[in-house]
Write a protein that holds these residues in place. Structure first.
Motif, mmCIF file in Angstrom:
data_model
loop_
_atom_site.group_PDB
_atom_site.id
_atom_site.type_symbol
_atom_site.label_atom_id
_atom_site.label_comp_id
_atom_site.label_asym_id
_atom_site.label_seq_id
_atom_site.Cartn_x
_atom_site.Cartn_y
_atom_site.Cartn_z
ATOM 1 N N MET A 119 -24.607 -16.903 -1.167
ATOM 2 C CA MET A 119 -23.777 -15.701 -1.068
ATOM 3 C C MET A 119 -24.453 -14.736 -0.093
ATOM 4 N N ASN A 120 -23.688 -14.324 0.920
ATOM 5 C CA ASN A 120 -24.287 -13.486 1.946
ATOM 6 C C ASN A 120 -24.331 -12.028 1.506
ATOM 7 N N ARG A 121 -25.000 -11.252 2.268
ATOM 8 C CA ARG A 121 -25.195 -9.835 1.923
ATOM 9 C C ARG A 121 -23.890 -9.044 2.025
ATOM 10 N N ARG A 122 -23.013 -9.367 2.947
ATOM 11 C CA ARG A 122 -21.763 -8.644 3.124
ATOM 12 C C ARG A 122 -20.875 -8.764 1.889
ATOM 13 N N LEU A 123 -20.807 -9.917 1.291
ATOM 14 C CA LEU A 123 -19.993 -10.128 0.097
ATOM 15 C C LEU A 123 -20.547 -9.349 -1.090
ATOM 16 N N LEU A 124 -21.872 -9.353 -1.204
ATOM 17 C CA LEU A 124 -22.488 -8.594 -2.302
ATOM 18 C C LEU A 124 -22.189 -7.098 -2.168
ATOM 19 N N THR A 125 -22.211 -6.605 -0.947
ATOM 20 C CA THR A 125 -21.927 -5.175 -0.735
ATOM 21 C C THR A 125 -20.498 -4.837 -1.141
ATOM 22 N N ILE A 126 -19.542 -5.733 -0.782
ATOM 23 C CA ILE A 126 -18.136 -5.495 -1.133
ATOM 24 C C ILE A 126 -17.957 -5.507 -2.646
ATOM 25 N N LEU A 127 -18.569 -6.441 -3.327
ATOM 26 C CA LEU A 127 -18.449 -6.517 -4.790
ATOM 27 C C LEU A 127 -19.053 -5.282 -5.472
ATOM 28 N N LEU A 128 -20.195 -4.817 -4.934
ATOM 29 C CA LEU A 128 -20.832 -3.639 -5.524
ATOM 30 C C LEU A 128 -19.961 -2.397 -5.361
ATOM 31 N N ILE A 129 -19.371 -2.231 -4.165
ATOM 32 C CA ILE A 129 -18.491 -1.076 -3.949
ATOM 33 C C ILE A 129 -17.279 -1.145 -4.863
ATOM 34 N N ALA A 130 -16.698 -2.303 -5.045
ATOM 35 C CA ALA A 130 -15.530 -2.465 -5.917
ATOM 36 C C ALA A 130 -15.893 -2.147 -7.378
ATOM 37 N N PHE A 131 -17.093 -2.544 -7.776
ATOM 38 C CA PHE A 131 -17.526 -2.263 -9.147
ATOM 39 C C PHE A 131 -17.686 -0.756 -9.375
ATOM 40 N N VAL A 132 -18.253 -0.087 -8.368
ATOM 41 C CA VAL A 132 -18.453 1.361 -8.492
ATOM 42 C C VAL A 132 -17.098 2.078 -8.554
ATOM 43 N N ILE A 133 -16.159 1.654 -7.715
ATOM 44 C CA ILE A 133 -14.827 2.274 -7.727
ATOM 45 C C ILE A 133 -14.135 2.050 -9.065
ATOM 46 N N ALA A 134 -14.220 0.827 -9.590
ATOM 47 C CA ALA A 134 -13.592 0.524 -10.882
ATOM 48 C C ALA A 134 -14.225 1.336 -11.999
ATOM 49 N N LEU A 135 -15.546 1.519 -11.933
ATOM 50 C CA LEU A 135 -16.228 2.309 -12.956
ATOM 51 C C LEU A 135 -15.788 3.771 -12.877
ATOM 52 N N GLY A 136 -15.653 4.326 -11.676
ATOM 53 C CA GLY A 136 -15.207 5.699 -11.528
ATOM 54 C C GLY A 136 -13.779 5.895 -12.017
ATOM 55 N N CYS A 137 -12.891 4.946 -11.705
ATOM 56 C CA CYS A 137 -11.501 5.047 -12.173
ATOM 57 C C CYS A 137 -11.436 4.980 -13.701
ATOM 58 N N SER A 138 -12.250 4.104 -14.271
ATOM 59 C CA SER A 138 -12.265 4.001 -15.733
ATOM 60 C C SER A 138 -12.731 5.292 -16.372
ATOM 61 N N PHE A 139 -13.714 5.955 -15.769
ATOM 62 C CA PHE A 139 -14.211 7.215 -16.315
ATOM 63 C C PHE A 139 -13.143 8.312 -16.239
ATOM 64 N N VAL A 140 -12.416 8.386 -15.119
ATOM 65 C CA VAL A 140 -11.363 9.393 -14.964
ATOM 66 C C VAL A 140 -10.255 9.175 -15.991
ATOM 67 N N VAL A 141 -9.824 7.913 -16.151
ATOM 68 C CA VAL A 141 -8.775 7.615 -17.127
ATOM 69 C C VAL A 141 -9.236 7.969 -18.540
ATOM 70 N N TYR A 142 -10.475 7.675 -18.841
ATOM 71 C CA TYR A 142 -11.020 7.994 -20.180
ATOM 72 C C TYR A 142 -11.000 9.500 -20.445
ATOM 73 N N ARG A 143 -11.376 10.279 -19.440
ATOM 74 C CA ARG A 143 -11.385 11.723 -19.634
ATOM 75 C C ARG A 143 -9.969 12.276 -19.815
ATOM 76 N N LEU A 144 -9.020 11.772 -19.039
ATOM 77 C CA LEU A 144 -7.652 12.266 -19.153
ATOM 78 C C LEU A 144 -7.044 11.935 -20.517
ATOM 79 N N VAL A 145 -7.230 10.693 -20.931
ATOM 80 C CA VAL A 145 -6.688 10.284 -22.228
ATOM 81 C C VAL A 145 -7.393 11.019 -23.358
ATOM 82 N N GLY A 146 -8.700 11.197 -23.239
ATOM 83 C CA GLY A 146 -9.446 11.903 -24.277
ATOM 84 C C GLY A 146 -9.020 13.350 -24.421
ATOM 85 N N ASN A 147 -8.765 14.023 -23.289
ATOM 86 C CA ASN A 147 -8.318 15.424 -23.344
ATOM 87 C C ASN A 147 -6.954 15.550 -24.011
#
Length: 284
Positions: free
Chosen positions: A1-29
């Motif tokens: 697995m090359n470095r470019r693919l790992l970078t793309i997967l890491l960015i996607a994970f961070v974006i998914a984690l941020g979206c999950s946090f925003v949804v959690y806060r909205l639903v919780g409020n």
């Protein structure tokens, strides 16, 4: 697995984690806001205008949802109000309170509105008082009587008809008409007002209604102070003495202080004489 693919997967994970946090806060409020909002409670209200003395039926009542604190004594179930008499006018959409209804089993009509230890005394009034909206249930009135005192002759007493304040600050229970028959047997309407009085006051009103003419005087319900009017006679209206004049105070007698007298003995050789002097005056 090359470095470019790992970078793309890491960015996607961070974006998914941020979206999950925003949804959690909205639903919780939203969940917290819904939990903090007070719950609505079903309250019994009048389905139409209900007059004083009526007995509540199921068709007279309905329920509505009320948010927040409920009025004191609010009835929550229609079956707790059906069959009870109304002791104060109810209007459409108004919550039905326990304090506005007679006790269970007391029935309806005027009797259910009479407080314990009190009496409802009916008196006749003229059309000005009974028809023109002068007195309505809940108002406060003074009772005035006018007539000739017992044992007095209207032509010889020199006073004529007299008026006195008999009762003060009396509550009006109801006002309406009563059907009575005249001397010829024909029905006629008579204006009747029911007053809430004590048993002793009821005796006074009963006696006054037979021997004198009764007049009601409207007063402010907040004015509970009792006045002491002296009463008036018919002659006071024509002599200019509508109000009794205060008694004139008799002047105090002037006391003159006795003057001081001084006696001086004068010796002139062998002669002796006395001279008298009065203090503050010329010599005598």
């Amino acid at each position: 697995m090359n470095r470019r693919l790992l970078t793309i997967l890491l960015i996607a994970f961070v974006i998914a984690l941020g979206c999950s946090f925003v949804v959690y806060r909205l639903v919780g409020n939203r969940i917290m806001a819904a939990a903090a909002q007070p719950r609505a409670t079903g309250v019994v209200v009048a389905a139409n205008d209900i007059p004083l003395g009526a007995v509540l039926r199921a068709t007279d009542l309905t329920t509505t949802q009320m948010v927040g604190p409920l009025p004191k004594g609010a009835i929550l179930k229609p079956e707790d109000a059906v069959g009870r008499g109304v002791i104060s006018n109810l209007y459409q959409g108004e919550p039905v309170l326990d304090s506005r209804l007679a006790a269970p089993g007391a029935g309806g009509g005027l009797a259910a509105t009479i407080k314990a230890g009190m009496r409802a005394c009916a008196i006749k009034v003229d059309e000005v008082v009974g028809v023109a909206g002068f007195v309505t249930p809940g108002m406060r009135v003074d009772v005035l009587i006018s007539g000739d005192p017992p044992g007095s002759n209207n032509t010889n007493s020199g006073q004529g008809t007299q008026v006195r304040t008999l009762l003060q600050n009396i509550e009006v229970l109801s006002a309406g008409t009563d059907i009575q028959k005249d001397n010829q047997g024909k029905p006629q309407q008579v204006q009747v007002v029911n007053l809430l009085v004590t048993p002793e006051q009821a005796e006074l009103l009963s006696l006054a209604s037979n021997e004198t003419k009764i007049q009601l005087v409207l007063r402010n319900p907040l004015d509970t102070a009792e006045a002491n009017p002296p009463g008036l006679a018919m002659t006071s209206l024509f002599t200019g003495a509508a109000a009794p004049a205060p008694k004139a105070k008799s002047p105090r007698p002037t006391v003159h202080k006795a003057s001081d007298v001084y006696v001086i003995e004068v010796v002139n050789g062998t002669k002796r004489s006395e001279e008298k002097f009065v203090s503050g005056e010329e010599r005598q």
